[in-house]
Design a protein around this motif. Structure first.
Motif, short mmCIF file in Angstrom:
data_model
loop_
_atom_site.label_atom_id
_atom_site.label_comp_id
_atom_site.label_asym_id
_atom_site.label_seq_id
_atom_site.Cartn_x
_atom_site.Cartn_y
_atom_site.Cartn_z
N TYR A 250 0.84 -1.20 0.00
CA TYR A 250 0.00 0.00 0.00
C TYR A 250 0.88 1.26 0.00
CZ TYR A 250 -3.81 3.06 1.74
OH TYR A 250 -4.76 4.05 1.91
N VAL A 251 0.49 2.24 -0.82
CA VAL A 251 1.27 3.48 -0.91
C VAL A 251 0.38 4.68 -0.63
CG1 VAL A 251 2.58 5.00 -2.45
CG2 VAL A 251 2.96 2.53 -2.52
N VAL A 252 0.71 5.42 0.42
CA VAL A 252 -0.01 6.65 0.75
C VAL A 252 0.17 7.65 -0.39
CG1 VAL A 252 -0.20 8.55 2.39
CG2 VAL A 252 0.35 6.25 3.20
N GLY A 253 -0.95 8.25 -0.81
CA GLY A 253 -0.90 9.23 -1.88
C GLY A 253 -1.09 8.67 -3.27
N SER A 254 -1.09 7.33 -3.42
CA SER A 254 -1.35 6.72 -4.73
C SER A 254 -2.85 6.77 -5.01
CB SER A 254 -0.82 5.29 -4.75
OG SER A 254 -1.50 4.49 -3.79
N GLU A 255 -3.26 6.26 -6.16
CA GLU A 255 -4.65 6.38 -6.59
C GLU A 255 -5.57 5.44 -5.80
OE1 GLU A 255 -7.73 7.78 -7.59
OE2 GLU A 255 -6.19 8.63 -8.92
N ALA A 256 -6.57 6.04 -5.09
CA ALA A 256 -7.52 5.26 -4.30
C ALA A 256 -8.79 4.96 -5.08
CB ALA A 256 -7.88 6.00 -3.02
N ASN A 257 -8.90 5.51 -6.30
CA ASN A 257 -10.09 5.27 -7.12
C ASN A 257 -9.67 4.82 -8.51
OD1 ASN A 257 -12.89 5.25 -7.73
ND2 ASN A 257 -12.73 7.29 -8.65
N CYS A 258 -8.91 3.74 -8.55
CA CYS A 258 -8.33 3.30 -9.83
C CYS A 258 -9.38 2.63 -10.70
CB CYS A 258 -7.16 2.35 -9.57
SG CYS A 258 -7.60 0.83 -8.70
N SER A 259 -9.06 2.51 -11.97
CA SER A 259 -10.01 1.96 -12.94
C SER A 259 -9.95 0.44 -13.03
CB SER A 259 -9.75 2.57 -14.32
OG SER A 259 -8.40 2.34 -14.71
N SER A 260 -8.86 -0.17 -12.55
CA SER A 260 -8.76 -1.63 -12.57
C SER A 260 -7.70 -2.07 -11.58
CB SER A 260 -8.41 -2.14 -13.98
OG SER A 260 -7.13 -1.70 -14.37
N PHE A 288 -11.85 2.99 0.36
CA PHE A 288 -12.92 2.05 0.05
C PHE A 288 -12.56 0.99 -0.98
CE2 PHE A 288 -15.83 5.46 1.69
CZ PHE A 288 -16.45 4.68 2.67
N ARG A 289 -11.65 1.28 -1.88
CA ARG A 289 -11.34 0.34 -2.96
C ARG A 289 -9.95 -0.26 -2.78
NH1 ARG A 289 -12.66 2.34 -8.77
NH2 ARG A 289 -12.42 0.10 -9.05
N CYS A 290 -9.51 -0.30 -1.52
CA CYS A 290 -8.16 -0.77 -1.23
C CYS A 290 -8.20 -1.78 -0.09
CB CYS A 290 -7.27 0.40 -0.83
SG CYS A 290 -7.31 1.77 -2.02
N ASP A 291 -7.16 -2.60 -0.02
CA ASP A 291 -7.04 -3.53 1.09
C ASP A 291 -6.40 -2.83 2.29
OD1 ASP A 291 -8.30 -5.97 0.56
OD2 ASP A 291 -6.70 -6.60 -0.79
#
Length: 677
Positions: A250-260, A288-291
């Protein structure tokens, strides 16, 4: 100052009493707990990369079972692999052929399958099974050629995108597994129809549940007038955790609403954007879309004691974990070592924060390839190809003091499953439910046998022993047997349902699952569910909420108030953290807050006597109340997603009718009768 301290203590005591039940023997703790800012660094002895307010840690973990320290590049988000380099296994070829002959066989097979697919004469199902028959010849003569052939056919006919075809069928992903299936399956019959339905529901419809021949299935007949034992009146607290899904990448600041793919990783982006552009930055504690990042997982574990009124001096009587430790990576990003790392890390955190023994099961993500487990009877010695995993988790459970050496040996033998009697006299039987999971492709041969692995024969043996000894039993698994019926296979779940029928209500007290990430329940009835009523309700299947927020859920956990005589549940309490608050949380000053969500008994009173357990009869009465008052279904629906702002509404009559039907469906056969809502 002393007045302030007194008022604080008084308020805390009031909160405890407000959510405690009539018994004083299992009081619950605070209604809310806010985790302190910062990372509890003492949980790990050393770090490659220490935690900060803007970065997840990379602990240097030493695994005492494997006697290794896991390397940084295994979990470093900057070195996520694109290929799984673990050993792969193929069936033995029936004959030895040269490379030139193998190439000719594959070329002929592709031409033959192409002609079959392009033929207008047959149904899709017939075409699919005929194509499988051709592929089976390749699997039996030149098995190592099968994965590339499958990728080629998938891409040529655009069954999936080019990348997905590789992900599904490359040898190092699932291609070698599919080769085993093709080599051993009776593709012209029931096996073939199931395989084709798994490949696409447009190829073959899912076969219906086959009649079960129960002759000789059970060692003894069910005793006449079998009844559950009386309660002792002594209550204890039992923790239920599920679906942790730790994401060490997991990376803080990366995309939390990715397309795939799995979001909150450096290699994904939102729709319409290019890296390194970010639309919704991942927060320190999750999205919400992350582990589950380390910060969130440890926040949950830190909250449990204050919220439940437990401590090192007054721990849970015991705890259960219903599976799924590993993150939702693409298959080419996984490896045995990554699974082993996660198993060690999460169980070690449990050991640090949960004072009671933890009885854990394997989930579908706790393997590699993901969801795959082989029956011991698989030919060519392939039944041993996942022993590495059973050996590892059994060693960890023993090392943590949760199992003794003989129980750990049993877990190694039975695919990570075991049967133990705990210190209160309750027998806990765990199962590897991959053997009824749709995505375990090695289930797709010999489909006429609902128990190829022998897992359920083991269950019957242990239940019969419990009945003979007058013991009560909890059954733990991961993949649920029913609800909407989309996860398991029909025949094995029909067998399980009839096992529950045979040994309930006098032996089996409760059944527990995870997998959906949601807060749900199912009811098992007598006579294989032919009459769904309060008089025939036998056993409850409790489906535990997940720690991970994926997908669009809040993070949560549950505690049961359990009688030590009957081992029935008298109340269930659930807590959650509101993930929608994480975006505005300042991690330099505070951590997330876990809150009391609801008491089952108070939320669904159903005119139920205070001294009666929350058994299957209770839950059926609740479903009747839901039929009369649809607002109760809306309440259930909110709690199903752990009060997530992302949960869809369930206000229509069709949705309410479907959900009540799912609650009464403990098998695929029953779930398939439910209306769609």
């Amino acid at each position: 100052m002393y007045l302030l301290l007194y008022m604080t203590v008084l308020a805390t005591c009031y909160t405890v009493l407000a959510i405690a039940q009539s018994t004083n023997e299992a009081p619950i703790g605070l209604s809310a707990y806010t985790v302190r800012a910062g990372f509890p660094t003492s949980v790990f002895s050393s770090y490659y990369i220490p935690p900060t307010a803007t970065k997840e840690p990379q602990p240097a973990l030493y695994d005492p079972v494997l006697n290794i320290t896991y390397p940084l590049n295994l979990t470093n988000p900057d070195t996520i692999p694109s290929t799984d380099d673990d050993p792969i296994f193929f069936p033995q070829p029936a004959v030895n052929v040269s490379n030139a002959t193998a190439a000719s066989i594959v070329q002929a097979a592709i031409a033959n399958i192409t002609a079959i697919i392009q033929s207008p004469a047959s149904s899709n199902c017939t075409k699919c099974q005929n194509a499988l028959s051709v592929a089976k010849i390749v699997a039996q003569t030149t098995p190592q050629s099968v994965p590339a052939m499958l990728v080629s056919l998938c891409q040529a006919f655009k069954f999936k995108s080019k990348a997905t075809c590789v992900e599904n069928y490359a040898a190092t992903n699932f291609g070698a597994i599919w080769t085993q299936v093709l080599a051993f399956a009776a593709v012209e019959g029931l096996d073939g129809r199931y395989i084709c339905n798994q490949l696409s529901s447009t190829f073959c419809s899912q076969p219906t549940t086959s009649p079960l021949n129960a002759t000789g299935l059970f060692p003894k007949s069910k005793p006449q007038n079998a009844t559950a034992p009386k309660a002792s009146g002594k209550r204890v607290k039992v923790l239920h955790l599920s679906d942790f899904h730790l994401d060490p990448r997991y990376v803080v600041g990366s995309e939390a609403n990715c397309s795939s793919g799995l979001c909150c990783r450096p290699n994904v982006q939102a729709a319409g954007l290019n890296l390194p552009q970010v639309q919704v930055p991942a927060t320190l504690y999750g999205a919400f879309r992350c582990d589950t990042p380390y910060y969130l997982g440890l926040a949950a574990l830190q909250s449990i004691g204050p919220l439940t009124g437990t401590s090192a001096e007054d721990p849970f009587a015991w705890s259960i974990y219903t599976g799924d430790l590993v993150s939702h990576d693409r298959q080419n990003q996984l490896s045995r070592a990554y699974v082993e790392y996660t198993e060690y890390s999460v169980y070690d955190m449990f050991r640090s924060y949960i004072g009671s023994p933890v009885f854990a099961v394997l989930g579908n993500h706790d393997s590699n390839p993901e969801a795959i487990d082989a029956p011991r009877s698989e030919p060519d010695g392939l039944g041993q190809q996942f022993s590495w995993n059973y050996d590892h988790v059994a060693g960890l459970w023993q090392n943590n003091g949760w199992l003794n050496s003989s129980d750990a040996a049993e877990a190694r033998l039975h695919y990570g499953a075991y049967s133990v009697k705990n210190q209160y006299g309750l027998r806990i039987i765990t199962l590897n439910t991959d053997f009824w999971y749709k995505s375990n492709f090695l289930n797709y041969y010999n489909m006429t046998d609902p128990d190829v692995s022998g897992m359920q024969a083991f269950l019957i043996q242990e239940l019969q022993g419990a009945e003979d000894a007058g013991e009560r039993v909890w059954i733990l698994g991961h993949v649920l047997t029913g609800w909407d019926g989309t996860n398991p296979l029909p025949n094995p779940t029909d067998l399980f349902y009839q096992i529950v029928d045979r040994y309930s209500p006098h032996v089996i007290a409760n059944v527990f699952f995870g997998h959906t990430h949601e807060d749900e329940f199912m009811i098992y009835y007598s006579n294989n569910g032919s009459d769904l009523s309060s008089a025939t309700a036998l056993t409850t299947g409790w489906i535990g909420p997940s720690v991970t927020p994926l997908n669009n859920l809040n993070s949560g956990f549950r505690v049961y108030e359990v009688d030590t005589g009957s081992f029935d549940v008298y109340d269930a309490y659930t807590w959650y953290a509101n993930v929608s608050e994480f975006q505005t949380l300042d991690p330099t000053t505070t951590g997330p807050t876990y809150r009391f969500e609801y008491s089952t008994r108070e939320t669904y009173p159903a005119n139920w006597p205070a001294e009666a357990p929350l058994n299957a009869t209770y839950w059926h009465v609740v479903t009747e109340a839901m039929e009369a008052d649809r607002s109760l279904v809306s309440t259930f629906n909110s709690f199903q997603g752990k009060t997530s702002v992302k949960s869809p509404n369930c206000t229509s009559a069709a949705c309410a009718q479907a959900k009540v039907c799912y609650m009464r469906s403990g098998s695929v056969a029953l779930a398939q009768r439910c209306p769609k809502g």
